[in-house]
Design an enzyme around this catalytic site. Structure first.
Site, PDB file in Angstrom:
ATOM      1  N   SER A 118     -10.823 -40.408 -45.751  1.00 16.68           N
ATOM      2  CA  SER A 118     -10.107 -40.672 -44.205  1.00 16.68           C
ATOM      3  C   SER A 118      -8.622 -40.597 -44.754  1.00 16.68           C
ATOM      4  O   SER A 118      -7.995 -39.677 -45.186  1.00 16.68           O
ATOM      5  CB  SER A 118     -10.583 -41.826 -43.563  1.00 16.68           C
ATOM      6  OG  SER A 118     -10.073 -41.993 -42.415  1.00 16.68           O
ATOM      7  N   ASP A 180     -17.377 -35.916 -36.661  1.00 16.96           N
ATOM      8  CA  ASP A 180     -16.370 -37.071 -36.771  1.00 16.96           C
ATOM      9  C   ASP A 180     -15.444 -37.269 -35.468  1.00 16.96           C
ATOM     10  O   ASP A 180     -15.089 -36.514 -35.135  1.00 16.96           O
ATOM     11  CB  ASP A 180     -15.597 -36.415 -37.907  1.00 16.96           C
ATOM     12  CG  ASP A 180     -14.504 -37.656 -38.503  1.00 16.96           C
ATOM     13  OD1 ASP A 180     -14.102 -38.582 -37.583  1.00 16.96           O
ATOM     14  OD2 ASP A 180     -14.162 -37.769 -39.570  1.00 16.96           O
ATOM     15  N   HIS A 231     -17.591 -40.182 -38.992  1.00 17.32           N
ATOM     16  CA  HIS A 231     -16.672 -40.570 -39.871  1.00 17.32           C
ATOM     17  C   HIS A 231     -17.160 -41.042 -40.897  1.00 17.32           C
ATOM     18  O   HIS A 231     -17.049 -42.347 -41.018  1.00 17.32           O
ATOM     19  CB  HIS A 231     -15.569 -41.184 -39.021  1.00 17.32           C
ATOM     20  CG  HIS A 231     -14.280 -41.292 -39.761  1.00 17.32           C
ATOM     21  ND1 HIS A 231     -13.608 -40.285 -40.189  1.00 17.32           N
ATOM     22  CD2 HIS A 231     -13.573 -42.365 -40.395  1.00 17.32           C
ATOM     23  CE1 HIS A 231     -12.451 -40.729 -40.986  1.00 17.32           C
ATOM     24  NE2 HIS A 231     -12.543 -41.962 -40.968  1.00 17.32           N
TER      25      HIS A 231
END
Length: 255
Positions: A118, A180, A231
């Protein structure tokens, strides 16, 4: 001289130390968030030392200014607002110090991988493909590779001006879940396309055929999509990451 200022955890190698992977977490996490993954991968990579740094705490705009561990501020997940360039470059400086500490300890830079999830994925792109070139005007690092998981390309409008001469020869593994909700899959793909179109990195959609798989771990970006993944990582992505690491930092003293 770079001085390490970040706190970090270490997962030591179980045989002669010949390579290092630095694992950079996302917003609100810390180095311990990488422990499950490093514990899973370590048996297949006994020569690797894993370094898991903790980001400083700071108010993060997207989370109502809550104080969280983060490498830089995030206005939102729309990626349309002005980016926190100063925070990013400060994070690059801190990660550079970790890389330099490994080099000073005797690990060649060509045996070091920067990996990130991320926000960590965004910052390792800037650190791995630019690094010292960003803030010292030097050549940057010639690393074994860069790993981006559910990340994005930061400072897109000027990224080309920040890269090092070694960027075009560096292997990049990019894994991204198709579902995501935070860093959209389409935005991840667009980021990879910018690296190809504006920076000049080779780009392979790594899940499309045998030729792409054969080139996995060579110079350029291998972008891998994972159907239905949010995610987060998945078992297939972790298996691909293990294969990537075995290719770019093989155990040269196995047997």
């Amino acid at each position: 001289m770079s001085i390490v200022t970040l706190p970090f955890l270490v997962v030591p190698p179980t045989k002669e130390h010949t390579a290092t992977v630095i694992c950079v977490h996302g917003i609100g996490d810390d180095g311990r968030g990488w422990n499950p993954l490093t514990n899973e991968l370590a048996p297949a990579l006994p020569h690797v030392k894993w370094v898991l740094p903790h980001a400083p705490q700071r108010p993060v705009t997207v989370y109502n200014k809550e104080w969280l561990r983060a490498w830089f501020d995030m206005p939102s997940f729309s990626f349309t607002e002005t980016e926190d360039a100063s925070g990013m470059l400060d994070a690059v400086h801190k990660l550079d110090a970790l890389v330099k500490a490994e080099v000073d300890a005797g690990i060649p830079q060509e045996r070091i991988v920067l990996s990130g999830f991320s926000q960590g994925g965004a910052i390792v792109l800037l650190s791995g493909l630019g690094g010292r070139a960003v803030h010292e005007g030097g050549e940057g690092w010639k690393l074994a590779g860069v790993v981006v998981m559910s990340g994005w390309l930061p400072l897109r409008d000027r990224f080309k001006s920040l890269i090092s001469p070694h960027a075009l020869t560096m292997p990049v593994f990019w894994g991204h879940g198709t579902d995501d909700p935070h860093v959209r899959y389409s935005f991840g793909r667009k980021s990879a396309e910018i690296l190809k179109d504006q920076v000049g990195l080779a780009l392979r959609w790594g899940d499309r055929g045998e030729a792409e798989r054969a080139a996995f771990g060579s110079a350029g970006v291998s972008f891998m999509g994972y159907d239905g993944v949010l995610h987060a990582t998945c078992s297939k992505e972790r298996a691909d990451l293990k294969e990537f690491l075995k290719r770019v930092i093989p155990d040269n003293h196995s047997g």
